[in-house]
Design an enzyme around this catalytic site. Sequence first.
Site, PDB file in Angstrom:
ATOM      1  N   TYR A 115       0.835  -1.195   0.000  1.00 45.45           N
ATOM      2  CA  TYR A 115       0.000   0.000   0.000  1.00 45.45           C
ATOM      3  C   TYR A 115       0.876   1.253   0.000  1.00 45.45           C
ATOM      4  O   TYR A 115       1.666   1.483   0.913  1.00 45.45           O
ATOM      5  CB  TYR A 115      -0.918   0.026   1.219  1.00 45.45           C
ATOM      6  CG  TYR A 115      -2.050  -0.988   1.178  1.00 45.45           C
ATOM      7  CD1 TYR A 115      -2.439  -1.612  -0.002  1.00 45.45           C
ATOM      8  CD2 TYR A 115      -2.749  -1.316   2.339  1.00 45.45           C
ATOM      9  CE1 TYR A 115      -3.467  -2.530  -0.022  1.00 45.45           C
ATOM     10  CE2 TYR A 115      -3.788  -2.229   2.316  1.00 45.45           C
ATOM     11  CZ  TYR A 115      -4.132  -2.840   1.145  1.00 45.45           C
ATOM     12  OH  TYR A 115      -5.171  -3.756   1.127  1.00 45.45           O
ATOM     13  N   GLY A 149     -16.192   0.965  -3.182  1.00 42.83           N
ATOM     14  CA  GLY A 149     -15.542   2.212  -3.550  1.00 42.83           C
ATOM     15  C   GLY A 149     -16.347   3.455  -3.255  1.00 42.83           C
ATOM     16  O   GLY A 149     -16.051   4.528  -3.788  1.00 42.83           O
TER      17      GLY A 149
END
Length: 324
Positions: free
Chosen positions: A63, A219
């Site tokens: 990440y 999302g």
Amino acid sequence: MRQRPLGRSGLDVSAVIIGCGTIGGIGSPRETLGHGLSDDEAVTMLDTALALGITALDTANSYAGGQSERVIGRWLGQRGGRSMLIATKVGAPVEPGQDGIDLSHDHILRQVDRSLERLGVDHVDMYLSHAPDESTPIDETLSAFAELLENGKVSAVGGCNLSVAQVEAMLDASERHGLPRYQWIQNEYSLLARGDESEVLPLCRASGLGYTPHSTLCGGILSGRYVPGGQPEPGSRVAVRPAPYAEHLVPATLDGVQRFAGAAAARGVGTAALAHAWVMSHPDVTAPLVAPRLARHFEAVSDALLIHLDEDERAQLAGLLVAS
């Protein structure tokens, strides 16, 4: 906040887990670096999660190029040590020349040490394969995880983004070779991604595996803020990484989300809260990952924990997403 057993790992996690994939970027893609939470925003998010009673966080070595782990490590140091259980992942491309998922023995052993260094800890509670690696035998991956368990660098292992066939293969390899098995699965699951209901979730239940789904709001689409004909707000996950959400950004789906938003309003709750609650109310879900971008977004998480849906209510709400 109530605690839930994580499969047969011996660990208990809070009813929700804070996802840290938006720290410094949005997930693993290099092109999203700088589009996620700033360091200060990330600290606020982690502090708010801790105050809410969340006892586990989830990150990955990939990440934002490791920035998520580094920020978490600094936060843990500022808080005087371990404030939450830590989950991180291995396998996604992070090394020069690495083109795909790598779950080889040597890669895992190299990467766990780098994660521990960035996090500033001597072990992580939960360690997951980030995705399947078709080029590495499963028993090689599990053997590497066995070493990490034996030397105390990790407390339990799990897997992400797996099909039912891949979970079955892992369980079979564990039994045949006497190797540790994954104790939980982390796949996408939401009102718009229900593929795991037919096979993966029943297998988790039958095999005593935990299930910690990600992307429960798809999302942000299931927050109700996207409408047919509208444009994603600049800087949002959908705007920065549109490809994974393209199939949902169509009028039929967005109309369904608006019907769902109407049902939430009729109940006197927020759309995001009801979408979170729908996932949490599945009996085989251990604890979903949530990733509120702002402190005020935690209200949806808090509200979701108070919403209880039975099987009929879940079916009725899911039906609203189906085009009529």
